[in-house]
Design a protein around this motif. Structure first.
Motif, mmCIF file in Angstrom:
data_model
loop_
_atom_site.group_PDB
_atom_site.id
_atom_site.type_symbol
_atom_site.label_atom_id
_atom_site.label_comp_id
_atom_site.label_asym_id
_atom_site.label_seq_id
_atom_site.Cartn_x
_atom_site.Cartn_y
_atom_site.Cartn_z
ATOM 1 N N GLN A 125 -3.323 37.563 11.094
ATOM 2 C CA GLN A 125 -4.009 38.806 10.752
ATOM 3 C C GLN A 125 -4.247 38.928 9.242
ATOM 4 O OE1 GLN A 125 -1.877 41.845 12.784
ATOM 5 N NE2 GLN A 125 -3.263 43.479 12.152
ATOM 6 N N PHE A 126 -3.279 38.412 8.464
ATOM 7 C CA PHE A 126 -3.370 38.525 7.002
ATOM 8 C C PHE A 126 -3.185 37.150 6.353
ATOM 9 C CE2 PHE A 126 -1.490 42.552 8.559
ATOM 10 C CZ PHE A 126 -2.527 43.416 8.228
ATOM 11 N N PRO A 127 -4.153 36.258 6.542
ATOM 12 C CA PRO A 127 -3.962 34.874 6.089
ATOM 13 C C PRO A 127 -3.804 34.732 4.566
ATOM 14 C CG PRO A 127 -6.227 35.246 6.815
ATOM 15 C CD PRO A 127 -5.452 36.460 7.206
ATOM 16 N N SER A 128 -4.355 35.661 3.804
ATOM 17 C CA SER A 128 -4.282 35.515 2.342
ATOM 18 C C SER A 128 -2.881 35.738 1.805
ATOM 19 C CB SER A 128 -5.224 36.507 1.660
ATOM 20 O OG SER A 128 -6.514 36.346 2.152
ATOM 21 N N ILE A 129 -2.025 36.376 2.606
ATOM 22 C CA ILE A 129 -0.643 36.557 2.162
ATOM 23 C C ILE A 129 0.322 35.814 3.087
ATOM 24 C CG2 ILE A 129 -0.954 38.697 0.866
ATOM 25 C CD1 ILE A 129 0.111 40.186 3.384
ATOM 26 N N ALA A 130 -0.176 34.729 3.709
ATOM 27 C CA ALA A 130 0.726 33.893 4.523
ATOM 28 C C ALA A 130 1.923 33.490 3.656
ATOM 29 C CB ALA A 130 -0.021 32.670 5.012
ATOM 30 N N HIS A 131 1.654 33.087 2.420
ATOM 31 C CA HIS A 131 2.707 32.913 1.422
ATOM 32 C C HIS A 131 2.535 34.030 0.401
ATOM 33 C CE1 HIS A 131 2.726 28.202 1.835
ATOM 34 N NE2 HIS A 131 2.667 28.823 2.989
ATOM 35 N N PHE A 132 3.623 34.596 -0.031
ATOM 36 C CA PHE A 132 3.513 35.626 -1.080
ATOM 37 C C PHE A 132 4.772 35.537 -1.942
ATOM 38 C CE2 PHE A 132 3.173 39.959 -2.833
ATOM 39 C CZ PHE A 132 1.836 39.971 -3.163
ATOM 40 N N HIS A 133 4.942 34.366 -2.588
ATOM 41 C CA HIS A 133 6.176 34.126 -3.327
ATOM 42 C C HIS A 133 6.181 34.887 -4.656
ATOM 43 C CE1 HIS A 133 6.411 31.183 -0.320
ATOM 44 N NE2 HIS A 133 5.685 30.256 -0.909
ATOM 45 N N THR A 134 7.377 35.351 -4.984
ATOM 46 C CA THR A 134 7.566 36.068 -6.241
ATOM 47 C C THR A 134 8.145 35.114 -7.276
ATOM 48 O OG1 THR A 134 7.971 38.158 -5.134
ATOM 49 C CG2 THR A 134 8.932 37.919 -7.279
ATOM 50 N N MET A 135 7.685 35.215 -8.516
ATOM 51 C CA MET A 135 8.294 34.432 -9.599
ATOM 52 C C MET A 135 8.876 35.394 -10.626
ATOM 53 S SD MET A 135 5.553 31.362 -10.138
ATOM 54 C CE MET A 135 6.677 30.122 -10.759
ATOM 55 N N ARG A 136 10.058 35.065 -11.109
ATOM 56 C CA ARG A 136 10.668 35.886 -12.161
ATOM 57 C C ARG A 136 10.532 35.156 -13.491
ATOM 58 N NH1 ARG A 136 16.026 38.253 -9.110
ATOM 59 N NH2 ARG A 136 14.789 39.408 -7.610
ATOM 60 N N VAL A 137 10.010 35.833 -14.464
ATOM 61 C CA VAL A 137 9.810 35.236 -15.781
ATOM 62 C C VAL A 137 10.792 35.902 -16.749
ATOM 63 C CG1 VAL A 137 8.132 34.851 -17.613
ATOM 64 C CG2 VAL A 137 7.377 34.847 -15.237
ATOM 65 N N ASN A 138 11.568 35.073 -17.420
ATOM 66 C CA ASN A 138 12.612 35.581 -18.333
ATOM 67 C C ASN A 138 11.964 36.348 -19.480
ATOM 68 O OD1 ASN A 138 14.735 35.863 -20.187
ATOM 69 N ND2 ASN A 138 15.678 33.983 -19.503
ATOM 70 N N GLN A 139 12.234 37.642 -19.554
ATOM 71 C CA GLN A 139 11.605 38.451 -20.604
ATOM 72 C C GLN A 139 12.192 38.107 -21.967
ATOM 73 O OE1 GLN A 139 14.059 39.452 -18.762
ATOM 74 N NE2 GLN A 139 15.440 40.735 -19.921
ATOM 75 N N PRO A 140 11.399 38.254 -23.032
ATOM 76 C CA PRO A 140 11.976 38.076 -24.369
ATOM 77 C C PRO A 140 13.008 39.170 -24.635
ATOM 78 C CG PRO A 140 9.585 38.436 -24.493
ATOM 79 C CD PRO A 140 9.976 38.623 -23.070
ATOM 80 N N ALA A 141 14.006 38.880 -25.480
ATOM 81 C CA ALA A 141 15.042 39.857 -25.773
ATOM 82 C C ALA A 141 14.403 41.172 -26.213
ATOM 83 C CB ALA A 141 15.974 39.335 -26.858
ATOM 84 N N SER A 142 14.877 42.264 -25.650
ATOM 85 C CA SER A 142 14.398 43.621 -25.939
ATOM 86 C C SER A 142 12.937 43.843 -25.564
ATOM 87 C CB SER A 142 14.575 44.004 -27.408
ATOM 88 O OG SER A 142 15.898 43.827 -27.807
ATOM 89 N N LYS A 143 12.343 42.883 -24.894
ATOM 90 C CA LYS A 143 10.966 43.016 -24.404
ATOM 91 C C LYS A 143 9.965 43.249 -25.536
ATOM 92 C CE LYS A 143 12.757 44.860 -20.088
ATOM 93 N NZ LYS A 143 14.042 45.461 -20.443
ATOM 94 N N PHE A 144 10.116 42.496 -26.594
ATOM 95 C CA PHE A 144 9.106 42.497 -27.657
ATOM 96 C C PHE A 144 8.051 41.451 -27.315
ATOM 97 C CE2 PHE A 144 12.374 44.359 -30.445
ATOM 98 C CZ PHE A 144 11.610 45.286 -31.121
ATOM 99 N N TYR A 145 6.808 41.871 -27.246
ATOM 100 C CA TYR A 145 5.742 40.925 -26.954
ATOM 101 C C TYR A 145 4.662 41.001 -28.025
ATOM 102 C CZ TYR A 145 7.498 41.794 -22.252
ATOM 103 O OH TYR A 145 8.279 41.943 -21.171
ATOM 104 N N THR A 146 3.850 39.964 -28.040
ATOM 105 C CA THR A 146 2.570 40.104 -28.733
ATOM 106 C C THR A 146 1.513 40.299 -27.655
ATOM 107 O OG1 THR A 146 2.109 37.752 -28.610
ATOM 108 C CG2 THR A 146 3.270 38.540 -30.587
#
Lengths: 473, 76
Positions: A125-146
């Motif tokens: 019924q929902f072939p586009s989400i047959a797989h729907f894996h989650t990835m966790r990305v290690n955030q930079p300390a204190s979540k400072f980004y550019t």
């Protein structure tokens, strides 16, 4: 302390890393969005948009429209992944049960965490989400980004994943929501080799360590939380990526007892910056607060007239240990009674500051309510110096605790539950520290600390039969 | 290391279960080699994963090990 990276840091430039043109990123109008309908009928999901808060359903529909209008070769998984996701969610509301299968064998080579396998149980019924894996990305300390970094990861995830992400998961990671198995290794390659970015922890691993903003912006921080988080993340890479613990294990670092990352409630091992000398007092500034020249609470609560600042009512009377008072018009603090609640410092930040002999308190065993109900962590080490590279903490605290938990912990038993099961006495033996007054809330109220005969001068005699003659089982 | 790896594989192949906690692997290896420490057992299990003889199974909150090809597979 200046930041000393453990490897040469690349300067990420979006112009070099970008996948999409500006036209592709802004490929729909607000008018089009108003008329847009996804391919499934989702009345219950759409009802969520009617509340007062921004809704993830509204965001998901934007993303669905954006993907509809991208060219076929500009996405490597199905274009209607977001539409199928909402369709399945609607069905789950209707059925009152989830349609995700639980877990799976997915990951990237050499890692036992960072990727969480999810599969739909309605794949036809929902072939586009047959797989729907989650990835966790290690955030930079204190979540400072550019913004270059954020734009680059957004492009990568649009191209190889669903384009939906979660900023941030409760451990702090950036969560990439939904991709197919064949995209996992390419994403990991791009993250590692081009964006200099690692995956975070999941499963029975050390989870991604997380810290408050620390000395980067906060003058109350008693420790360099970012440095400690960075150092321990690197030092315990093996524990982060190769699971061998009985269950999850979390470190969190707070610079002061205000506890902005809530380590006391969420970490198996909470590090909370503190001081062991005296609160610094600027008496001039105290007088300025009392005279109304400086707004209390850093100017917060200014939207309503709360009357003149009253140091007695708003600070002294609220001290939980009653260790403050006025003497001859001067504020005095009995520092040995101070419990580091931070209230007085928060109210009069220009007058009162934490001491200068700083370190951390270490607490153990907080967790969310899975087995025994929610637990706050237990203050076990009231003060320990905290200087890089933190060998005293690694060798005398972290590793003995892990050895004990790995040996004695049952499958899926958190550290807090092991402490409950085997007792605080055992915890203190593992850490080789004596019971201390700071561990109990008030004298004679803690049932967990038992004395051994050799600890008590003069010993004692106890006849169990005599005791039982008066106290039936 | 090779002995530990073999002990883990023997356990995995003889077990009726298709997924094991690390603790099960540790107990099985220590039954054969009582002096083996858990860090070495972990290294042996990691090596078996890298050799694609064992696989990780993760629910997101808990991780288990399985024998490749038995029980749930990637084609799930």
């Amino acid at each position: 302390m200046a930041f000393e990276p453990k490897e040469v840091q690349k300067e990420l430039k979006y112009e070099e890393l970008r996948i999409y043109s500006d036209e592709e990123l802004n490929n729909y109008t607000e008018e089009e969005l108003k008329d847009f309908k996804i391919k499934h009928d989702i009345p219950m999901c759409e009802d969520l948009e009617s509340g007062p808060w921004p809704s993830f359903v509204a965001d998901a529909k934007r993303e669905a429209l954006h993907r509809r209008k991208l060219a076929d070769d500009r996405m490597l998984i199905e274009r209607d992944v977001v539409e199928d996701l909402l369709g399945q969610l609607e069905l789950s509301f209707e059925h009152g049960e989830t349609h995700w299968k639980h877990g799976g064998i997915v990951g990237v080579f050499g890692y036992g965490g960072g990727v969480i396998g999810r599969y739909s149980d309605l794949q036809d019924q929902f072939p586009s989400i047959a797989h729907f894996h989650t990835m966790r990305v290690n955030q930079p300390a204190s979540k400072f980004y550019t913004s270059d970094y954020l734009r680059s990861i957004c492009d990568l995830w649009e191209y190889r994943g669903s384009g939906m992400m979660n900023m941030h998961g409760s451990t702090g990671d950036i969560i990439f929501l939904g991709t197919f198995t064949e995209q996992l290794e390419p994403i990991f390659f791009e993250l590692g080799h081009k964006l200099q970015q690692d995956l975070g922890g999941s499963g029975s691993n050390l989870r991604t360590p997380s810290c408050c903003i620390g000395k980067a912006r906060c003058e109350w921080s008693c420790i360099d939380t970012q440095d400690m988080c960075y150092e321990l993340t690197h030092y315990y890479q093996d524990e982060l990526h190769r699971p061998a613990f009985p269950y999850k294990f979390k470190f969190k670092f707070d610079g002061c007892p205000n506890c902005c990352v809530a380590s006391i409630a969420r970490a198996d091992m909470s590090y909370i910056g503190t001081w062991r000398d005296e609160i610094r007092i600027d008496h001039e500034a105290v007088r300025a607060y009392m005279g109304g020249e400086i707004a209390p609470n850093g100017g917060a609560h200014a939207g309503k007239d709360w009357g003149k600042f009253d140091v007695q009512k708003e600070v002294i009377d609220l001290c939980p240990t009653k260790c403050m008072g006025m003497e001859d018009g001067k504020l005095v603090i009995d520092n040995k009674e101070c419990t580091r609640c931070m209230h007085c410092i928060n109210v009069m930040p220009r007058a009162l500051r934490p001491g200068t002999d700083t370190g951390v308190s270490i607490l153990f065993g907080a967790k969310a309510p899975i087995l025994e109900g929610a637990q706050m962590s237990l203050l076990t080490i009231p003060f320990i110096k905290c200087d890089p590279p933190y060998d005293n903490i690694k060798e005398n605290v972290i590793e003995p605790i892990w050895d004990w938990w790995m040996e004695e912990g049952k499958n899926r038993e958190r550290l807090g539950e092991l402490i409950q099961r085997q007792g605080i006495k055992k915890l203190l033996e593992v850490l080789n520290i004596p019971p201390m007054p700071q561990m109990v809330r008030e004298p004679r109220s803690n049932p967990y600390i038992f004395w051994k005969k050799e600890d008590v001068p003069g010993d004692w005699d106890r006849d169990i039969n005599d005791y039982r003659s008066r106290h039936k089982r | 290391m090779d002995d530990l790896k073999q002990a883990i594989l023997d356990f995995a192949e003889s077990s009726k279960k298709t997924k094991f906690y690390f603790k099960d692997i540790q107990n099985a290896a220590q039954k054969v080699y009582p002096d083996a420490n858990k860090r070495d057992i972990k290294k042996a299990a990691t090596a078996l994963v890298n050799e694609e003889k064992l696989v990780y199974f993760s629910t997101g909150s808990t991780t288990m090990y399985g024998l490749k090809g038995r029980g749930q597979t990637e084609d799930y």
